[in-house]
Motif scaffolding. Structure first.
Motif, PDB file in Angstrom:
ATOM      1  N   THR A  23       0.795  -1.248   0.000  1.00  0.00           N
ATOM      2  CA  THR A  23       0.000   0.000   0.000  1.00  0.00           C
ATOM      3  C   THR A  23       0.826   1.296   0.000  1.00  0.00           C
ATOM      4  OG1 THR A  23      -0.437   0.428   2.354  1.00  0.00           O
ATOM      5  CG2 THR A  23      -1.902  -1.161   1.267  1.00  0.00           C
ATOM      6  N   GLY A  25       2.264   2.348  -2.552  1.00  0.00           N
ATOM      7  CA  GLY A  25       1.919   2.961  -3.845  1.00  0.00           C
ATOM      8  C   GLY A  25       2.838   2.585  -5.006  1.00  0.00           C
ATOM      9  N   PHE A  38      -4.326   6.200 -12.967  1.00  0.00           N
ATOM     10  CA  PHE A  38      -4.306   6.015 -11.516  1.00  0.00           C
ATOM     11  C   PHE A  38      -5.619   5.360 -11.095  1.00  0.00           C
ATOM     12  CE2 PHE A  38      -5.470   7.480  -7.221  1.00  0.00           C
ATOM     13  CZ  PHE A  38      -4.376   6.995  -6.507  1.00  0.00           C
ATOM     14  N   GLN A  41      -8.781   2.192  -6.296  1.00  0.00           N
ATOM     15  CA  GLN A  41      -9.017   0.893  -5.667  1.00  0.00           C
ATOM     16  C   GLN A  41      -7.698   0.158  -5.416  1.00  0.00           C
ATOM     17  OE1 GLN A  41     -12.459   0.695  -5.703  1.00  0.00           O
ATOM     18  NE2 GLN A  41     -12.307  -0.861  -4.098  1.00  0.00           N
ATOM     19  N   THR A  45      -0.489  -6.579  -5.180  1.00  0.00           N
ATOM     20  CA  THR A  45       0.349  -7.255  -6.182  1.00  0.00           C
ATOM     21  C   THR A  45       0.825  -8.576  -5.589  1.00  0.00           C
ATOM     22  OG1 THR A  45       1.096  -5.104  -6.968  1.00  0.00           O
ATOM     23  CG2 THR A  45       2.412  -7.016  -7.650  1.00  0.00           C
ATOM     24  N   ASP A  69       7.612  -4.120 -10.616  1.00  0.00           N
ATOM     25  CA  ASP A  69       6.775  -3.733  -9.477  1.00  0.00           C
ATOM     26  C   ASP A  69       6.646  -4.958  -8.563  1.00  0.00           C
ATOM     27  OD1 ASP A  69       4.747  -2.911  -7.771  1.00  0.00           O
ATOM     28  OD2 ASP A  69       3.155  -3.273  -9.257  1.00  0.00           O
TER      29      ASP A  69
HETATM   30  N1  LIG Z   1      -3.804   9.734  -2.043  1.00  0.00           N
HETATM   31  C1  LIG Z   1      -2.974   8.897  -2.686  1.00  0.00           C
HETATM   32  N2  LIG Z   1      -3.240   7.578  -2.729  1.00  0.00           N
HETATM   33  C2  LIG Z   1      -2.357   6.773  -3.384  1.00  0.00           C
HETATM   34  C3  LIG Z   1      -1.199   7.275  -4.031  1.00  0.00           C
HETATM   35  N3  LIG Z   1      -0.531   6.230  -4.558  1.00  0.00           N
HETATM   36  C4  LIG Z   1      -1.253   5.131  -4.264  1.00  0.00           C
HETATM   37  N4  LIG Z   1      -2.363   5.448  -3.576  1.00  0.00           N
HETATM   38  C5  LIG Z   1      -3.398   4.522  -3.081  1.00  0.00           C
HETATM   39  O1  LIG Z   1      -2.804   3.640  -2.128  1.00  0.00           O
HETATM   40  C6  LIG Z   1      -3.335   2.319  -2.252  1.00  0.00           C
HETATM   41  C7  LIG Z   1      -2.207   1.325  -2.470  1.00  0.00           C
HETATM   42  O2  LIG Z   1      -1.574   1.592  -3.728  1.00  0.00           O
HETATM   43  P1  LIG Z   1      -0.782   0.480  -4.538  1.00  0.00           P
HETATM   44  O3  LIG Z   1      -0.124   1.161  -5.662  1.00  0.00           O
HETATM   45  O4  LIG Z   1      -1.652  -0.683  -4.865  1.00  0.00           O
HETATM   46  O5  LIG Z   1       0.284   0.007  -3.433  1.00  0.00           O
HETATM   47  P2  LIG Z   1       1.446  -1.072  -3.589  1.00  0.00           P
HETATM   48  O6  LIG Z   1       2.635  -0.503  -2.923  1.00  0.00           O
HETATM   49  O7  LIG Z   1       1.611  -1.492  -5.002  1.00  0.00           O
HETATM   50  O8  LIG Z   1       0.864  -2.281  -2.713  1.00  0.00           O
HETATM   51  P3  LIG Z   1       1.247  -3.869  -2.807  1.00  0.00           P
HETATM   52  O9  LIG Z   1       0.736  -4.377  -4.109  1.00  0.00           O
HETATM   53  O10 LIG Z   1       0.500  -4.481  -1.639  1.00  0.00           O
HETATM   54  O11 LIG Z   1       2.727  -3.998  -2.651  1.00  0.00           O
HETATM   55  C8  LIG Z   1      -4.344   2.361  -3.414  1.00  0.00           C
HETATM   56  O12 LIG Z   1      -5.641   2.518  -2.868  1.00  0.00           O
HETATM   57  C9  LIG Z   1      -3.935   3.608  -4.197  1.00  0.00           C
HETATM   58  O13 LIG Z   1      -5.036   4.210  -4.859  1.00  0.00           O
HETATM   59  C10 LIG Z   1      -0.949   8.700  -3.972  1.00  0.00           C
HETATM   60  O14 LIG Z   1       0.021   9.250  -4.494  1.00  0.00           O
HETATM   61  N5  LIG Z   1      -1.876   9.450  -3.285  1.00  0.00           N
END
Ligand SMILES: Nc1nc2c(ncn2[C@@H]2O[C@H](COP(=O)(O)OP(=O)(O)OP(=O)(O)O)[C@@H](O)[C@H]2O)c(=O)[nH]1
Length: 223
Positions: A23, A25, A38, A41, A45, A69
């Motif tokens: 999470t 991002g 973007f 939800q 991954t 990623d």
């Molecule tokens: N407000 C905000 N939310 C974000 C941003 N980047 C990601 N998110 C939110 O954060 C959550 C997690 O984002 P992901 O990109 O799936 O996170 P991840 O690091 O790939 O997570 P894993 O797949 O578990 O490793 C999602 O709900 C996104 O919409 C950002 O820059 N701003």
């Protein structure tokens, strides 16, 4: 060989690995960079995902970036070393509103060091603070971020995958650093994404109410 094939094969390829807690991002940064999209939800991954994006650096140098990623749940797993192996650039990603995601980067970085222990060339490591659109909810002080960079010789980045703020610039700077290319101020400014404000849409009924009150206040001010 056709012209386009020749062009393609002369591209430099760089492997960049995105690491950090779930999470923080990582997927959002990869999709913002490679597809300019973007998703609000969250979709975890599992294992890893790949993205490819071709960019042009100063001097008309085409570079294809392979963005790996890597899922936040892979830490402690058997495959992580293999995913990281051979990466020329590592992006340590944390969420500026989540202290734990910053603290845990120490563990992620330890894996990177272990994988490259015997290697002659070391990857360039970048510290990426994501979600700067949520500045009002920041819990990781900028000082702490800067100190971590200085102590370990990381390059420093603040971005928002949501708005796109500085995302392209971040990947471009990392690619340029790996290849020893200097970006000038104008080139960096050009890559700075314009941040779009979100429009608030009021329901129809509300809208009328807002308009009416606006009108009333206008009348008041004219009297
Ligand atoms: N407000 C905000 N939310 C974000 C941003 N980047 C990601 N998110 C939110 O954060 C959550 C997690 O984002 P992901 O990109 O799936 O996170 P991840 O690091 O790939 O997570 P894993 O797949 O578990 O490793 C999602 O709900 C996104 O919409 C950002 O820059 N701003």
């Amino acid at each position: 060989m056709s012209d386009s094939e020749e062009e393609e094969s002369s591209d430099r390829q760089l492997k960049l690995a995105l690491l950090g807690d779930g999470t923080s991002g990582k997927t959002s940064l990869a999709t913002r960079f490679a597809q300019e999209t973007f998703g609000k939800q969250y979709k975890q991954t599992v294992g890893l995902d790949f993205f490819l994006k071709r960019i042009t650096l100063p001097g008309n140098l085409n570079v294809t970036l392979q963005v790996w990623d890597i899922g936040g749940q892979t830490i402690g797993g058997k495959m992580l070393d293999k995913y990281i192996y051979g990466a020329q650039g590592i992006l340590l990603v944390y969420d500026i509103t989540n202290c734990q995601s910053f603290e845990n980067l120490e563990d992620w970085y330890n894996v990177v060091k272990k994988v490259n222990e015997e290697s002659e060339t070391q990857p360039l490591v970048a510290l990426v603070g994501n979600k700067i659109d949520l500045e009002h909810m920041r819990t990781v002080k900028v000082d702490k971020h800067q100190r971590f960079c200085q102590e370990n010789n990381f390059s420093s980045h603040f971005v928002s995958a949501k708005t796109g703020d500085s995302v392209f610039l971040c990947f471009q700077r990392i690619a340029a650093d790996i290849l020893g290319i200097k970006l000038n101020k104008a080139e960096m400014e050009q890559s700075q994404h314009v941040v779009r404000a979100e429009l608030v849409r009021y329901p129809e009924e509300d809208n009328q109410r807002h308009n009416t009150s606006n009108c009333q206040s206008k009348i008041c001010s004219m009297q």
